[in-house]
Design a protein around this motif. Structure first.
Motif, PDB file in Angstrom:
ATOM      1  N   ALA A   1       0.894  -1.157  -0.012  1.00 46.00           N
ATOM      2  CA  ALA A   1       0.036  -0.170  -0.031  1.00 46.00           C
ATOM      3  C   ALA A   1       0.811   1.422   0.085  1.00 46.00           C
ATOM      4  O   ALA A   1       0.792   2.054   0.990  1.00 46.00           O
ATOM      5  N   PRO A   2       1.562   1.442  -1.103  1.00 46.73           N
ATOM      6  CA  PRO A   2       2.554   2.787  -1.116  1.00 46.73           C
ATOM      7  C   PRO A   2       1.694   4.168  -1.227  1.00 46.73           C
ATOM      8  O   PRO A   2       0.593   4.054  -1.699  1.00 46.73           O
ATOM      9  N   TYR A   3       2.497   4.961  -0.666  1.00 44.78           N
ATOM     10  CA  TYR A   3       1.832   6.498  -0.617  1.00 44.78           C
ATOM     11  C   TYR A   3       2.608   7.386  -1.476  1.00 44.78           C
ATOM     12  O   TYR A   3       3.870   7.249  -1.346  1.00 44.78           O
ATOM     13  N   ILE A   4       1.828   8.493  -1.891  1.00 41.34           N
ATOM     14  CA  ILE A   4       2.581   9.580  -2.632  1.00 41.34           C
ATOM     15  C   ILE A   4       2.420  10.628  -1.442  1.00 41.34           C
ATOM     16  O   ILE A   4       1.633  10.959  -1.015  1.00 41.34           O
ATOM     17  N   VAL A   5       3.651  11.457  -1.459  1.00 43.63           N
ATOM     18  CA  VAL A   5       3.781  12.810  -0.880  1.00 43.63           C
ATOM     19  C   VAL A   5       3.679  13.703  -1.838  1.00 43.63           C
ATOM     20  O   VAL A   5       4.670  13.768  -2.800  1.00 43.63           O
ATOM     21  N   LYS A   6       2.787  14.611  -1.918  1.00 48.31           N
ATOM     22  CA  LYS A   6       2.972  15.492  -3.194  1.00 48.31           C
ATOM     23  C   LYS A   6       3.020  16.900  -2.521  1.00 48.31           C
ATOM     24  O   LYS A   6       2.209  17.590  -1.755  1.00 48.31           O
ATOM     25  N   GLY A   7       4.043  17.700  -2.862  1.00 44.75           N
ATOM     26  CA  GLY A   7       4.303  18.942  -2.336  1.00 44.75           C
ATOM     27  C   GLY A   7       4.525  20.060  -3.423  1.00 44.75           C
ATOM     28  O   GLY A   7       4.832  20.038  -4.590  1.00 44.75           O
ATOM     29  N   ASP A   8       4.107  21.346  -2.613  1.00 42.58           N
ATOM     30  CA  ASP A   8       4.091  22.560  -3.662  1.00 42.58           C
ATOM     31  C   ASP A   8       4.503  23.577  -2.718  1.00 42.58           C
ATOM     32  O   ASP A   8       3.911  23.925  -1.636  1.00 42.58           O
ATOM     33  N   ILE A   9       5.443  24.524  -2.929  1.00 39.67           N
ATOM     34  CA  ILE A   9       5.817  25.552  -2.251  1.00 39.67           C
ATOM     35  C   ILE A   9       4.860  26.777  -2.326  1.00 39.67           C
ATOM     36  O   ILE A   9       4.608  27.133  -3.729  1.00 39.67           O
ATOM     37  N   LYS A  10       4.569  27.636  -1.105  1.00 43.55           N
ATOM     38  CA  LYS A  10       3.837  28.567  -1.174  1.00 43.55           C
ATOM     39  C   LYS A  10       4.387  29.819  -1.870  1.00 43.55           C
ATOM     40  O   LYS A  10       5.424  29.987  -1.289  1.00 43.55           O
TER      41      LYS A  10
END
Length: 292
Positions: free
Chosen positions: A91-100
């Motif tokens: 059950a792999p997961y994604i971390v999706k990041g976006d800079i403010k």
């Protein structure tokens, strides 16, 4: 040009200032365009110093504003990671990041120190400071040639942190958007918190509200596509945007304010983007709805 060279040589060069305007597609942005003479200086500076010195230090999975990279390669790399990790982990997961507000948040002093670690020439450092101080601190101007490369230099620190300290192999960055694929939900939350702390402490940056974690099976929006391990889809907002644009074009075309060739250029560009996804029927539908 001789006058510019003379001013650079004797240390009297000063930027002439930026022309500001706002664009609204794909989202509202304040653009700062430098005059021609400053653009010449910017290109000379990047091509002769930033690219050759910093370009070779960037990680393999950094994809923005670099030769042989780009959005489509970033998309393919993310899909590769999704496919491989879905086969490897239950059950792999994604971390999706976006800079403010990334470009408007880059701290000049931190960036200057990063440049200074690699470049010791006093004249190059003087020009670096002149370019940075041509706008208020913090921030670099969206639309400037130097800003694209400064932005990569700045977030290269995050790349190094993720790859070498957190030891994450499945990581892709495209400018201020980044993806990690990890083993489970708990790991995803832990890594996201560590990244938040690193950005705040070392780069004075924050993650925005679009930052999130979710299962790999859900897929991820990245570089204009909805990416799943098995296929790509066009994002809903991208479909809406091209439809809005073509509706406006139809009105302008009928009023004689736009020629067919200009519309064709936009359509060809969009079709090139859409063809990278599973979008055969969508392309045909768009073309059938909007004939001129």
């Amino acid at each position: 040009m001789l006058d510019l060279a003379r001013k650079l040589k004797n240390g009297t060069y000063q930027p002439q200032g930026y022309r500001e305007f706002t664009i609204y597609e794909p989202k509202e942005r304040l653009i700062r365009a430098a005059p021609y003479c400053d653009r010449v200086i910017h290109q000379w500076y990047v091509i002769n110093f930033i690219k050759p010195i910093f370009g070779k230090t960037f990680i393999y999975d950094s994809y923005a504003c670099l030769e042989g990279k780009g959005m489509h390669r970033a998309t393919a790399r993310v899909q590769e990671f999704l496919r491989r990790m879905q086969a490897k982990w239950p059950a792999p997961y994604i971390v999706k990041g976006d800079i403010k507000k990334y470009f408007f948040s880059i701290d000049h002093d931190i960036l200057f120190d990063l440049v200074k670690k690699k470049i010791s020439d006093d004249k190059v450092l003087w020009l670096t400071r002149i370019i940075l101080d041509s706008v208020d601190n913090p921030g670099v101007p969206v639309g400037s040639y130097t800003s694209q490369f400064f932005a990569n230099v700045y977030l290269h620190q995050l790349d190094i942190f993720v790859k070498h300290q957190l030891r994450i192999k499945n990581y892709v960055r495209y400018m201020d958007d980044f993806i990690l694929v990890v083993e489970n939900k708990e790991t995803a939350w832990q890594l996201l918190q560590q990244i938040r702390e690193f950005l705040a402490k070392n780069l004075k940056l924050e993650l925005n509200g679009k930052t999130q974690i979710f299962p790999v099976k859900n897929g991820v929006n990245f570089c204009g596509y909805k990416i799943k391990s098995t296929h790509l889809k066009i994002r809903t907002e991208s479909k809406r945007r091209i439809k809005r644009k073509l509706r406006k074009f139809k009105i302008k075309f009928k009023a004689g304010e736009m020629c067919a060739e200009d519309i064709r250029t936009v359509l060809v560009s969009w079709i090139g983007y859409a063809r990278k996804a599973n979008s055969y029927h969508l392309i045909n539908k768009i073309l059938s709805q909007f004939t001129f």
